[in-house]
Every structure is written in C-alpha cells, then in structure tokens.
Design an enzyme around this catalytic site. Structure first.
Site, PDB file in Angstrom:
ATOM      1  N   HIS A 192      -3.572   0.913  12.253  1.00  0.00           N
ATOM      2  CA  HIS A 192      -3.299  -0.335  12.978  1.00  0.00           C
ATOM      3  C   HIS A 192      -4.630  -0.996  13.317  1.00  0.00           C
ATOM      4  O   HIS A 192      -5.509  -0.362  13.910  1.00  0.00           O
ATOM      5  CB  HIS A 192      -2.507   0.001  14.249  1.00  0.00           C
ATOM      6  CG  HIS A 192      -2.231  -1.171  15.147  1.00  0.00           C
ATOM      7  ND1 HIS A 192      -2.214  -2.474  14.695  1.00  0.00           N
ATOM      8  CD2 HIS A 192      -1.966  -1.231  16.478  1.00  0.00           C
ATOM      9  CE1 HIS A 192      -1.944  -3.271  15.718  1.00  0.00           C
ATOM     10  NE2 HIS A 192      -1.787  -2.553  16.803  1.00  0.00           N
TER      11      HIS A 192
ATOM     12  N   ASN B 222     -10.318  -2.776   2.688  1.00  0.00           N
ATOM     13  CA  ASN B 222     -10.035  -2.765   1.254  1.00  0.00           C
ATOM     14  C   ASN B 222     -11.324  -2.535   0.479  1.00  0.00           C
ATOM     15  O   ASN B 222     -12.407  -2.557   1.062  1.00  0.00           O
ATOM     16  CB  ASN B 222      -9.446  -4.121   0.822  1.00  0.00           C
ATOM     17  CG  ASN B 222      -7.959  -4.247   1.134  1.00  0.00           C
ATOM     18  OD1 ASN B 222      -7.260  -3.245   1.342  1.00  0.00           O
ATOM     19  ND2 ASN B 222      -7.471  -5.465   1.167  1.00  0.00           N
TER      20      ASN B 222
ATOM     21  N   HIS C 197       0.833  -1.219   0.000  1.00  0.00           N
ATOM     22  CA  HIS C 197       0.000   0.000   0.000  1.00  0.00           C
ATOM     23  C   HIS C 197       0.866   1.268   0.000  1.00  0.00           C
ATOM     24  O   HIS C 197       0.508   2.268   0.622  1.00  0.00           O
ATOM     25  CB  HIS C 197      -0.944   0.034   1.215  1.00  0.00           C
ATOM     26  CG  HIS C 197      -1.956  -1.060   1.234  1.00  0.00           C
ATOM     27  ND1 HIS C 197      -3.231  -0.925   0.735  1.00  0.00           N
ATOM     28  CD2 HIS C 197      -1.883  -2.339   1.692  1.00  0.00           C
ATOM     29  CE1 HIS C 197      -3.901  -2.055   0.895  1.00  0.00           C
ATOM     30  NE2 HIS C 197      -3.106  -2.939   1.462  1.00  0.00           N
TER      31      HIS C 197
HETATM   32 FE1  HDD Z   1      -2.502  -4.838   5.481  1.00  0.00          FE
HETATM   33  C1  HDD Z   1      -1.005  -1.806   5.187  1.00  0.00           C
HETATM   34  C2  HDD Z   1      -5.467  -3.499   4.374  1.00  0.00           C
HETATM   35  C3  HDD Z   1      -3.901  -7.973   5.439  1.00  0.00           C
HETATM   36  C4  HDD Z   1       0.240  -6.061   6.972  1.00  0.00           C
HETATM   37  N1  HDD Z   1      -3.120  -3.025   4.875  1.00  0.00           N
HETATM   38  C5  HDD Z   1      -2.342  -1.884   4.826  1.00  0.00           C
HETATM   39  C6  HDD Z   1      -3.122  -0.790   4.353  1.00  0.00           C
HETATM   40  C7  HDD Z   1      -4.376  -1.271   4.123  1.00  0.00           C
HETATM   41  C8  HDD Z   1      -4.377  -2.666   4.458  1.00  0.00           C
HETATM   42  C9  HDD Z   1      -5.570  -0.491   3.608  1.00  0.00           C
HETATM   43  C10 HDD Z   1      -2.629   0.617   4.132  1.00  0.00           C
HETATM   44  C11 HDD Z   1      -2.871   1.478   5.332  1.00  0.00           C
HETATM   45  C12 HDD Z   1      -2.422   2.887   5.051  1.00  0.00           C
HETATM   46  O1  HDD Z   1      -3.045   3.531   4.189  1.00  0.00           O
HETATM   47  O2  HDD Z   1      -1.446   3.313   5.671  1.00  0.00           O
HETATM   48  N2  HDD Z   1      -4.300  -5.596   4.930  1.00  0.00           N
HETATM   49  C13 HDD Z   1      -5.414  -4.870   4.617  1.00  0.00           C
HETATM   50  C14 HDD Z   1      -6.561  -5.749   4.556  1.00  0.00           C
HETATM   51  C15 HDD Z   1      -6.116  -7.007   4.837  1.00  0.00           C
HETATM   52  C16 HDD Z   1      -4.695  -6.905   5.092  1.00  0.00           C
HETATM   53  C17 HDD Z   1      -7.970  -5.297   4.256  1.00  0.00           C
HETATM   54  C18 HDD Z   1      -6.877  -8.289   4.939  1.00  0.00           C
HETATM   55  C19 HDD Z   1      -8.123  -8.355   5.246  1.00  0.00           C
HETATM   56  N3  HDD Z   1      -1.924  -6.675   6.067  1.00  0.00           N
HETATM   57  C20 HDD Z   1      -2.651  -7.843   5.995  1.00  0.00           C
HETATM   58  C21 HDD Z   1      -1.917  -8.918   6.614  1.00  0.00           C
HETATM   59  C22 HDD Z   1      -0.751  -8.382   7.070  1.00  0.00           C
HETATM   60  C23 HDD Z   1      -0.776  -6.978   6.714  1.00  0.00           C
HETATM   61  C24 HDD Z   1      -2.403 -10.348   6.734  1.00  0.00           C
HETATM   62  C25 HDD Z   1       0.394  -9.030   7.795  1.00  0.00           C
HETATM   63  C26 HDD Z   1       0.327 -10.113   8.486  1.00  0.00           C
HETATM   64  N4  HDD Z   1      -0.674  -4.087   5.927  1.00  0.00           N
HETATM   65  C27 HDD Z   1       0.285  -4.766   6.589  1.00  0.00           C
HETATM   66  C28 HDD Z   1       1.476  -3.910   6.950  1.00  0.00           C
HETATM   67  C29 HDD Z   1       1.068  -2.518   6.367  1.00  0.00           C
HETATM   68  C30 HDD Z   1      -0.282  -2.807   5.753  1.00  0.00           C
HETATM   69  C31 HDD Z   1       2.789  -4.454   6.543  1.00  0.00           C
HETATM   70  C32 HDD Z   1       2.039  -1.818   5.444  1.00  0.00           C
HETATM   71  C33 HDD Z   1       2.099  -0.387   5.902  1.00  0.00           C
HETATM   72  C34 HDD Z   1       1.360  -0.372   7.134  1.00  0.00           C
HETATM   73  O3  HDD Z   1       0.885  -1.609   7.413  1.00  0.00           O
HETATM   74  O4  HDD Z   1       1.208   0.582   7.862  1.00  0.00           O
HETATM   75  O5  HDD Z   1       1.627  -3.864   8.318  1.00  0.00           O
END
Ligand code: HDD
Length: 696
Positions: free
Chosen positions: A348, A156, A83
């Site tokens: 978060h 999402n 993202h």
């Molecule tokens: Fe995630 C970012 C949505 C599964 C780990 N995720 C991130 C963002 C969105 C989502 C919208 C961007 C937030 C922003 O604008 O800063 N992610 C989802 C959805 C998921 C999902 C809807 C499943 C239903 N994500 C998911 C899993 C993991 C992560 C299973 C890890 C185990 N996601 C992350 C992250 C991020 C992230 C690595 C990258 C930047 C951040 O968090 O702040 O932690």
C-alpha cells in the site's frame, strides 16, 4: 532445496506445547507426524469416503469428506486486478546512513542498520498463470518492516507511468487487459484496445516508449532497475523538506532479453523469471540492488529545471540530479509458501513512516485510496495486516476491533480514547516520540477537474528517451512498435499511433510506418532535447557475471578436465555451468566427473547467457544442437569453443570470426578471461547486423 522439505514435530502428543505450530515469526505452521482434520483429530484414511457398504452411496455424516472438499472449494482468492503474476523473496536492507541529511526515517539514517524486507516482482497485465517474459512493465514492490512501522515502496521497473491522474487507471487497465468478448490476448499489449487507448491519451507516449524498449523484456528480476516513480517529500530531523525520487540499481547490471528469446521463453519456460529468482537465491547468488535518491529542492514550485515533479510521466535525468546511494537490498531467502507469502502480501502506497511523505501528484493521490481498498476484496476483510507476511515487526496497538478473520485476542475494555478504564492507553505519540506528524502544507484552490498546463507536454521526454539510446536499442524499439501495431486489426488505430510517433522522432515514425506498409505522417518532433546517456543500458565495460548461466556442450569423449577448469573459474565468480549432452547421465569419473544437467532434448538456448562447445565432443547431426547454437548466436550471446569444438560451431553455420565468439586451443587463462569478458558485456551487439537480428 532440502530445507523446503523439512517436517517438524514428532507428533506423539498432539496437544503438547511444542507442537501447537506457532512459530517465532507468528506464522502458523502445519506440524506433527499424523494427518488430522482442521480440528486436530487424527485420521485413519483420507482416500475413501464413508459409504453405506463398499458399493453403497456416501454418507452425509462423513465430516472429513465434507471438511476436505469444502476447504478445497474455497482455496482460491481473487487474483490481483493488476500485477497478478508475481514472484517474491525475503531479504535485508542495510542503510549506508547517507540519507540522514534529507530524512529522519530511522531505517535510512543509521549507517549499518539492517531492516527485514519482502520484495514482490510482477508483470502488470497477465493473469496469475501467465508467462513471465511477456512485453510489459514489471512491478518492483518492497515492504520494509522497520522499527517505526511498515514502509512500502510500491514501484515499477519503468520510471514513468501511462497516465497523469489515477482516475484514468481503470481505463488504461481495461484497455490493456484481454478483449472482453474472447478474453484474448493474454498478458500482451499487442492488441487494438491497448493501442486505441494510448494513441488517444498521448500522455502515455513516454511510458509506451519504455515498454517498447528493451526495458519491457528484462533478462531477469536480478537485472532490472526499480523506480518509486512519483516524487516523494522527505523530512529530516530539523523539519527541513526535500523532494525525492527513489531508484533501485541492480548490482548485477541492467540487462534484457531480445524479443525472440522472450517469445520462446514464454512457451518453453513460462516461469523463466520466477525460476531464475528462486534458483539464484537457492544457489547463494543473492540478488542485490542499491537504493538511490535524486534530491530536488522543495522550493514551493514542485518543479526542477522546468520539469514538473508532480507529473508522473516525467523523469528527472540523472545528469541533472545524480542518484545518491543510500543503502543496499539483498534478497537472501525464498518464501516458504507461495500463497501465504507471495499471494497474500498486501502493499500500500499509504504505508509510510515518519520522514517520508507524499506529494500532490494526482496519480499518487489516487493510489493512496486504491491499495487499501483492493485488499478488502482480495484478502476478504479489514484484518489482512494480521497475516504473518503483512504483520509489522514493531508493536501495534490500533484500537481496531473484530471484523472477518480476527486473529488477535484483545485484552481490555476500552478501545476508544480518551478512556478512564484501561489507564487511558494506548496514548497518542508526539513527533518526538516517533509519531507520524505530517509537515504542515498549505492547500488551497478552487475544486476543478483540470490539469496544470505543464502536464500538456506529452512528447519531449519520449523524444529524449529515444534519442538517448544506442542505435541497436533504437532498432529494438522500432521492431517492437512494428510488431505490436502489426497485431492490431484496426487501420485507424495504427494510423493514429503513427501520428503520435511522428511527434516523437521522424526516423522512428518512418521506419515503423515502412514496416507496417503505411505512409509516414509528417510531424514536428522536438529538436532541441538534451539527451541523457544514463538511459541507455548497453554496457561498454564488462560487468559482473554472478548469476550468469553457461551451457557447455560435451559428451563422454569431451575434454572433461577443460570443462572442470571452466566450471571452477565460473563458480568462483558466481556464474553457473550446466553440461548439455546428447543423453543424460554422468560423464567421466574422478575429479573431472561431470553430471549431465540438460540433454539436447531439455535444453533451449534461452536458458543460457553463453554457450560453449567442449573440445573432443563428437560431431552430431542432431538438429537440436544446430538450433541451440544458432539461437545463441542470433541473440548475440557469447559463444565459445576450444579444440575440435570449433568444428561443431562451423558445422552449425557459426562464423568463427564474428564478434563475441571466443576460441582457444584449450581451456587456459586466456580462454577463460575472454569468456568472462564476453559474458560481462552481456551481448555482442556488433554481431547484430551479421545475424539479421533486425528486420528493419
Ligand atoms: Fe498499482 C498493484 C505499482 C499505479 C492500483 N501496483 C500494484 C503492484 C505494483 C504497482 C508493483 C503490485 C504490488 C504487489 O506485488 O502486490 N501502480 C504501481 C505503480 C504505479 C501504479 C508504480 C504508478 C506509478 N496502481 C496505480 C494506480 C492505481 C493502482 C494509479 C489506482 C488508482 N495497483 C493498484 C491496485 C493493486 C496494484 C489495484 C492491485 C493489487 C494490489 O494493488 O494490491 O490497488
């Protein structure tokens, strides 16, 4: 626009209280008339380094040179690991009060209560500088600054996820990101490693169907749905619980691009969605979304009508659990600074408030770890919650101390509990005092690395999704699969994905196989699925046209009074008219005066939801005009002309009898009403066959 350019302070006395640059929201502002160092020392020159003579070497003692370059060298922070590409806006959430029966979360229970929010939309796979309109899932992350603490709904635009257990998240992302050897392709799923992964992990099939559908290429952030994906546990004032899925419903309707438009936009305007969001807000056409909940009983089974509510690859069809609207989100303010706000905002899934709890969904559980962890690297330490965009809008007294980038000057001596020095403060809060007290839930079972058997159903809802769509939406899915698999080099991957598709729908599989020139494997798709009409986004009744863009082709000879009438009707409904002429400047004068906002050189069809040729416009043999009209026609957009404008349409090869082509002698009520209807229908899909939009 102008508000962005304001510079505050008169700068006459650098240390005056009013000039310290701390705004009421706690953000540090750069103020004052004079250029200074980071220490506030006024500077006479920032263009010449301090040298030993005009032609001599630079002196080490030039503290300004060193400070300026050092800061610049460290301007970048790591982009989000997923993202990374995003755009955001401030707004307000107003509660309808209708969620009171299921949750005690105050921002949802009081009718009319307003809560400040910050929303960041994003693509998943691309780097920070990648194009907006690529085929991908979109992030829809909402930060509610509630009086009880910050609640983040990190969702999402697709209601299911690729994987059932968060432990596979690094794997699916590694597969989707560019290949590690050459770092291509950027922001695409059309490559071998992505299809290798999803064909081997068939739990991804349902999400892949959504990605290959029109949902993967939204028209704008204003016109896409949002989903919390997981099942949450909501708790009301009496301690009763319910299982809930969150939905965002865009007031402007759910609309997408067509694939060719998305591809053109990625080159012509990589900032397509970002620009649309910011321009809409600037124009006062505020994007709006209603928050809805599907409520399922918390009866201990974690399932509903046989659907496992802990499996994030499953939806609950709206026909089984209607979406109940509980409030409205309005995005009404663009960020002041991209980095400070959009880049530094930290979401978060563990930012929860009393009344909203998590469930045992193994994807959700892993997320609860990942989001906090990732900010430590991205934002450089544990104090990111003190950044203005992340700061809660309620009292914080956490006893956390020190660490990188500590902004607070904590008073007192005893950041521990209990204490006898600082009056035994801060105190723990009971549930009655607003404390976050989890509903007790029994947790037992052997430690195993295993899924429940219900997680083994990877295809039935993929089939349901496909069969719930209209024929044109199905054609788009077939074309998307054919395109993406056609970009793979490995034959075995294409063949394996065809086996997956054979389990979803025979016709789908056969058509994709035909497009790839491969035999279609025999499969056994489920035949007894109940369809869910709510999954289709094709509209049959015209929707609102606020935020829509109409391109009007005109020149100095055109009926400018007609253009002015059309503009008046469109503006009244929140749509924008942009005049496109062969060259720039101003057309006409007085009340019918029209400013040329685009020329044939700067305009491309993708920007407009409808293209109109004004009567009286002189014919031209400029190929760019033909391209503009043909693209809009091919993409099934509303096309219109009045008076002699019709000849220009015909000259460009547009069939005047085709669906979605609006004609009139002049701009009268009939003409504008037909235009508004055609725009409100989003596309004239009846035209698709005629324009060979589908190659399949
Ligand atoms: Fe995630 C970012 C949505 C599964 C780990 N995720 C991130 C963002 C969105 C989502 C919208 C961007 C937030 C922003 O604008 O800063 N992610 C989802 C959805 C998921 C999902 C809807 C499943 C239903 N994500 C998911 C899993 C993991 C992560 C299973 C890890 C185990 N996601 C992350 C992250 C991020 C992230 C690595 C990258 C930047 C951040 O968090 O702040 O932690």
């Amino acid at each position: 626009m102008s508000s962005r350019r304001k510079i505050a302070g008169n700068g006459s006395t650098p240390n005056a209280d009013s000039d310290r640059g701390v705004a009421s929201d706690g953000a540090l502002r750069q103020e004052g008339e004079f250029l200074t160092t980071a220490q506030g020392v006024r500077l006479p020159d920032t263009d010449h380094s301090l040298k030993a003579g005009e032609r001599g070497p630079t002196l080490l003692e030039d503290f300004h040179l060193r400070e300026k370059i050092t800061h610049f060298d460290h301007e970048r922070i790591p982009e989000r690991v997923v993202h990374a590409r995003g755009a955001a806006a401030h707004g307000v959430f107003e509660s309808y009060g209708t969620a009171k029966k299921v949750t005690k979360a105050q921002f949802l229970t009081k009718k009319g209560q307003q809560t400040q929010v910050f929303v960041r939309f994003s693509t998943v796979l691309g780097s920070r500088g990648s194009a907006d309109t690529v085929r991908d899932t979109r992030g829809f992350a909402v930060k509610f600054y509630t009086d009880e603490g910050t609640f983040d709904l990190v969702g999402n635009n697709i209601p299911v996820f690729f994987i059932q257990d968060g432990i596979k998240f690094p794997d699916i992302i590694h597969a989707g990101k560019p290949h590690p050897d050459r770092e291509i392709p950027q922001a695409q799923s059309a490559h071998d490693t992505f299809w290798d992964f999803v064909s081997l992990h068939t739990e991804a099939t349902h999400h892949v169907m959504w990605n290959m559908s029109d949902r993967g290429i939204p028209r704008s952030y204003r016109t896409m749905e949002g989903f919390g994906v997981h099942t949450f546990r909501l708790v009301n004032d009496s301690g009763e619980t319910a299982l809930v899925k969150f939905h965002w419903k865009p007031v402007a309707g759910i609309h997408s691009l067509v694939w060719e438009e998305a591809q053109i936009a990625a080159g012509v305007d990589p900032d397509f969605h970002r620009r649309d969001l910011a321009d809409s807000i600037d124009a006062g056409i505020f994007p709006e979304y209603e928050l809805g909940i599907q409520v399922m009983p918390d009866d201990g089974t974690d399932s509903f009508h046989g659907i496992d509510l802990l499996d994030p690859t499953k939806i609950v069809p709206e026909e089984l659990a209607p979406v109940q609207l509980v409030g409205k989100l309005t995005l009404n303010r663009n960020p002041t600074n991209y980095f400070a706000e959009t880049e530094q905002v930290a979401f978060h899934t563990g930012h929860l408030v009393p009344g909203i709890e998590v469930t045992n969904d193994p994807l959700m559980q892993a997320r609860l770890f990942s989001y906090l962890d990732t900010q430590l690297t991205r934002l450089g330490g544990p104090n990111f919650a003190q950044l203005p965009i992340n700061r809660p809008r309620c009292p914080v007294n956490d006893m956390f101390r020190d660490g990188m980038h500590q902004h607070a000057v904590h008073p007192g001596l005893a950041p521990y509990r209990p204490n006898s020095i600082d009056g035994d403060l801060p105190r723990p809060a009971s549930a009655g005092q607003g404390g976050y007290v989890q509903v007790p839930r029994a947790i037992e079972g052997p430690a195993v690395r295993a899924n429940p058997a219900s997680f083994d159903d990877h295809f039935s809802q993929a089939t349901m999704f496909y069969r719930s769509l209209t024929p044109i939406e199905q054609v788009h899915i077939i074309e998307a699969f054919t395109f993406e698999l056609g970009k793979c080099y490995e034959q075995a991957i294409k063949e394996r994905e065809l086996i997956v598709l054979s389990k979803v729908d025979t016709d789908l599989c056969e058509q994709v196989a035909a497009g790839l020139g491969l035999p279609a494997p025999a499969g056994e798709p489920a035949n007894d699925v109940t369809t869910s009409p709510a999954l289709s986004q094709v509209v049959t009744e015209p929707g609102p046209i606020a935020g829509r863009k109409i391109g009007v082709i005109a020149d100095a000879n055109a009926d400018l009074a007609g253009v002015a009438i059309l503009r008046g009707v469109a503006t009244e409904l929140g749509a924008a008219v942009h005049v496109i002429a062969p060259v720039g400047g101003v057309l006409g004068r007085g009340r019918t005066k029209q400013i040329v906002e685009r020329t044939l050189l700067t305009a491309r069809s993708i920007e407009f939801d409808a293209v109109v040729v004004a009567g009286g416009t002189a014919p031209t043999n400029d190929i760019k005009l033909v391209l503009l009209l043909q693209e809009a026609f091919r993409h099934c957009k509303a096309i219109a002309a009045w008076g002699t404008g019709q000849d220009i349409l015909e000259d460009a090869g547009i069939s005047l009898a085709a669906p979605g082509v609006v004609l009139g002698k002049k701009v009268d009520e009939d003409f504008t009403a037909s235009m508004v209807t055609a725009l409100g229908l989003h596309r004239a899909w009846d035209r698709a066959e005629l324009v060979m939009l589908s190659a399949v």
